[in-house]
Scaffold this motif. Structure first.
Motif, PDB file in Angstrom:
ATOM      1  N   SER A   1       0.812  -1.219   0.000  1.00 36.82           N
ATOM      2  CA  SER A   1       0.000   0.000   0.000  1.00 36.82           C
ATOM      3  C   SER A   1       0.847   1.272   0.000  1.00 36.82           C
ATOM      4  CB  SER A   1      -0.941  -0.007   1.208  1.00 36.82           C
ATOM      5  OG  SER A   1      -0.205  -0.099   2.420  1.00 36.82           O
ATOM      6  N   LYS A   2       1.979   1.263   0.683  1.00 33.22           N
ATOM      7  CA  LYS A   2       2.804   2.474   0.740  1.00 33.22           C
ATOM      8  C   LYS A   2       3.324   2.869  -0.632  1.00 33.22           C
ATOM      9  CE  LYS A   2       6.853   4.539   2.924  1.00 33.22           C
ATOM     10  NZ  LYS A   2       7.958   4.374   3.899  1.00 33.22           N
ATOM     11  N   TRP A   3       3.581   1.889  -1.487  1.00 33.92           N
ATOM     12  CA  TRP A   3       4.150   2.151  -2.809  1.00 33.92           C
ATOM     13  C   TRP A   3       3.220   1.614  -3.901  1.00 33.92           C
ATOM     14  CZ3 TRP A   3       7.925   5.466  -2.461  1.00 33.92           C
ATOM     15  CH2 TRP A   3       8.726   5.494  -1.307  1.00 33.92           C
ATOM     16  N   ALA A   4       1.933   1.867  -3.751  1.00 29.72           N
ATOM     17  CA  ALA A   4       0.959   1.404  -4.741  1.00 29.72           C
ATOM     18  C   ALA A   4       1.329   1.934  -6.124  1.00 29.72           C
ATOM     19  CB  ALA A   4      -0.434   1.869  -4.349  1.00 29.72           C
ATOM     20  N   LEU A   5       1.299   1.053  -7.098  1.00 31.04           N
ATOM     21  CA  LEU A   5       1.733   1.406  -8.445  1.00 31.04           C
ATOM     22  C   LEU A   5       0.734   0.872  -9.467  1.00 31.04           C
ATOM     23  CD1 LEU A   5       3.962   2.566 -10.328  1.00 31.04           C
ATOM     24  CD2 LEU A   5       5.009   0.291 -10.284  1.00 31.04           C
ATOM     25  N   GLU A   6       0.239   1.758 -10.289  1.00 28.31           N
ATOM     26  CA  GLU A   6      -0.657   1.364 -11.368  1.00 28.31           C
ATOM     27  C   GLU A   6       0.192   0.860 -12.531  1.00 28.31           C
ATOM     28  OE1 GLU A   6      -4.101   3.486 -14.108  1.00 28.31           O
ATOM     29  OE2 GLU A   6      -3.606   4.355 -12.142  1.00 28.31           O
ATOM     30  N   ALA A   7      -0.033  -0.377 -12.955  1.00 28.17           N
ATOM     31  CA  ALA A   7       0.769  -0.981 -14.023  1.00 28.17           C
ATOM     32  C   ALA A   7      -0.141  -1.555 -15.092  1.00 28.17           C
ATOM     33  CB  ALA A   7       1.669  -2.073 -13.455  1.00 28.17           C
ATOM     34  N   HIS A   8       0.229  -1.349 -16.357  1.00 22.57           N
ATOM     35  CA  HIS A   8      -0.609  -1.772 -17.473  1.00 22.57           C
ATOM     36  C   HIS A   8       0.240  -2.387 -18.585  1.00 22.57           C
ATOM     37  CE1 HIS A   8      -3.954   0.516 -15.756  1.00 22.57           C
ATOM     38  NE2 HIS A   8      -3.085   1.506 -15.559  1.00 22.57           N
ATOM     39  N   VAL A   9      -0.360  -3.285 -19.321  1.00 25.43           N
ATOM     40  CA  VAL A   9       0.264  -3.848 -20.513  1.00 25.43           C
ATOM     41  C   VAL A   9      -0.015  -2.924 -21.686  1.00 25.43           C
ATOM     42  CG1 VAL A   9       0.327  -5.804 -22.104  1.00 25.43           C
ATOM     43  CG2 VAL A   9      -0.006  -6.202 -19.653  1.00 25.43           C
ATOM     44  N   HIS A  10       1.052  -2.489 -22.363  1.00 31.20           N
ATOM     45  CA  HIS A  10       0.885  -1.655 -23.560  1.00 31.20           C
ATOM     46  C   HIS A  10       2.133  -1.753 -24.427  1.00 31.20           C
ATOM     47  CE1 HIS A  10      -0.506   1.526 -26.171  1.00 31.20           C
ATOM     48  NE2 HIS A  10       0.660   2.149 -26.032  1.00 31.20           N
ATOM     49  N   ASN A  11       1.943  -1.920 -25.717  1.00 33.83           N
ATOM     50  CA  ASN A  11       3.034  -1.898 -26.692  1.00 33.83           C
ATOM     51  C   ASN A  11       3.049  -0.530 -27.347  1.00 33.83           C
ATOM     52  OD1 ASN A  11       4.857  -2.214 -28.808  1.00 33.83           O
ATOM     53  ND2 ASN A  11       4.195  -4.315 -29.257  1.00 33.83           N
ATOM     54  N   ILE A  12       4.087   0.261 -27.094  1.00 32.26           N
ATOM     55  CA  ILE A  12       4.155   1.634 -27.596  1.00 32.26           C
ATOM     56  C   ILE A  12       4.193   1.690 -29.117  1.00 32.26           C
ATOM     57  CG2 ILE A  12       6.674   1.838 -27.584  1.00 32.26           C
ATOM     58  CD1 ILE A  12       4.088   4.514 -26.426  1.00 32.26           C
ATOM     59  N   LEU A  13       4.561   0.596 -29.762  1.00 37.16           N
ATOM     60  CA  LEU A  13       4.557   0.583 -31.226  1.00 37.16           C
ATOM     61  C   LEU A  13       3.134   0.603 -31.781  1.00 37.16           C
ATOM     62  CD1 LEU A  13       7.396  -2.004 -31.986  1.00 37.16           C
ATOM     63  CD2 LEU A  13       7.567   0.481 -31.713  1.00 37.16           C
ATOM     64  N   ASP A  14       2.167   0.238 -30.949  1.00 35.15           N
ATOM     65  CA  ASP A  14       0.772   0.209 -31.395  1.00 35.15           C
ATOM     66  C   ASP A  14       0.084   1.559 -31.277  1.00 35.15           C
ATOM     67  OD1 ASP A  14       1.019  -2.504 -31.907  1.00 35.15           O
ATOM     68  OD2 ASP A  14       0.219  -3.100 -29.954  1.00 35.15           O
TER      69      ASP A  14
END
Length: 230
Positions: A101-114
């Protein structure tokens, strides 16, 4: 059960945090690095420290190509929020499994080439050890889509091993490297997308303004995305 107490009281906090939240783990990628070549972790964290100071005070920052996001907390200490992106679901899932909880991080799958980052524009974007894995014929997609993901006054930091370093790199370090550049060539390509580009040298954990051909790692600091770039 005997109470776990340290000899010096100021270190008792170490035991208290362990008992409260457990021992923090390395990420999937940094676990391998720490096992095979521990000193590389000092280089990695130094790069994140540099980014953190460049981005200090920014409200919304994105990390592109976060891997296991082990160093991301260093940037989180200096900015409002960091959103992490990687094209590999294995690493994104690893991040989610290690959340605290102290370092909650939103992470997502994404290919920047798209396409550009899918959650709007950011005040800052940084991308370390990614561009060298993108074939030259597709680097324009990487750079164009990042520029489109930035606010008009946004900052972009990109880091990669120099082409000169590859002669000395270990096989695991240079695996997948298909687009390393000289500092001069990195500056030239970045100037197609940004009004101002500043190139830094890095050797081991030290970032400096020294002679680029002797740099093991090069970092581009970019300001002012060009909106007319096609």
């Amino acid at each position: 059960m005997m109470k776990e107490e340290t000899k010096e009281p100021q270190y008792q906090t170490c035991v208290e945090i362990k008992n409260k939240v457990g021992l923090q783990s390395l990420g999937l990628m940094t676990n391998q690095v720490y096992y095979d070549d521990p000193r590389r972790l000092t280089f990695l964290l130094s790069r994140y420290k540099f980014v953190s100071k460049i981005m200090s005070g920014k409200d919304q920052v994105a990390e592109l190509g976060c891997g296991d996001a082990f160093g991301t907390r260093v940037v989180q200490q200096e900015v409002g929020s960091v959103t992490a992106y990687d094209f590999d679901p294995v690493f994104v899932e690893d991040i989610k499994q290690r959340q605290v909880s102290k370092w909650a991080l939103e992470a997502h799958v994404h290919n920047i080439l798209d396409g550009p980052l899918p959650r709007g524009r950011y005040n800052g974007v940084y991308s370390l050890d990614v561009m060298e894995h993108i074939i030259p014929e597709q680097e324009h997609l990487y750079l164009q889509h990042i520029a489109q993901s930035l606010e008009d006054d946004g900052v972009f930091v990109v880091g990669m091993p120099s082409i000169e370093s590859q002669e000395y790199a270990s096989p695991p370090s240079k695996a997948g490297h298909v687009n390393c550049k000289t500092g001069k060539d990195l500056k030239k390509v970045l100037e197609k997308y940004y009004e101002n580009v500043f190139i830094f040298s890095m050797n081991d954990e030290v970032v400096h303004t020294g002679f680029l051909p002797m740099a093991h790692y090069i970092i581009g600091l970019c300001c002012g995305p060009k909106r007319d770039k096609k």
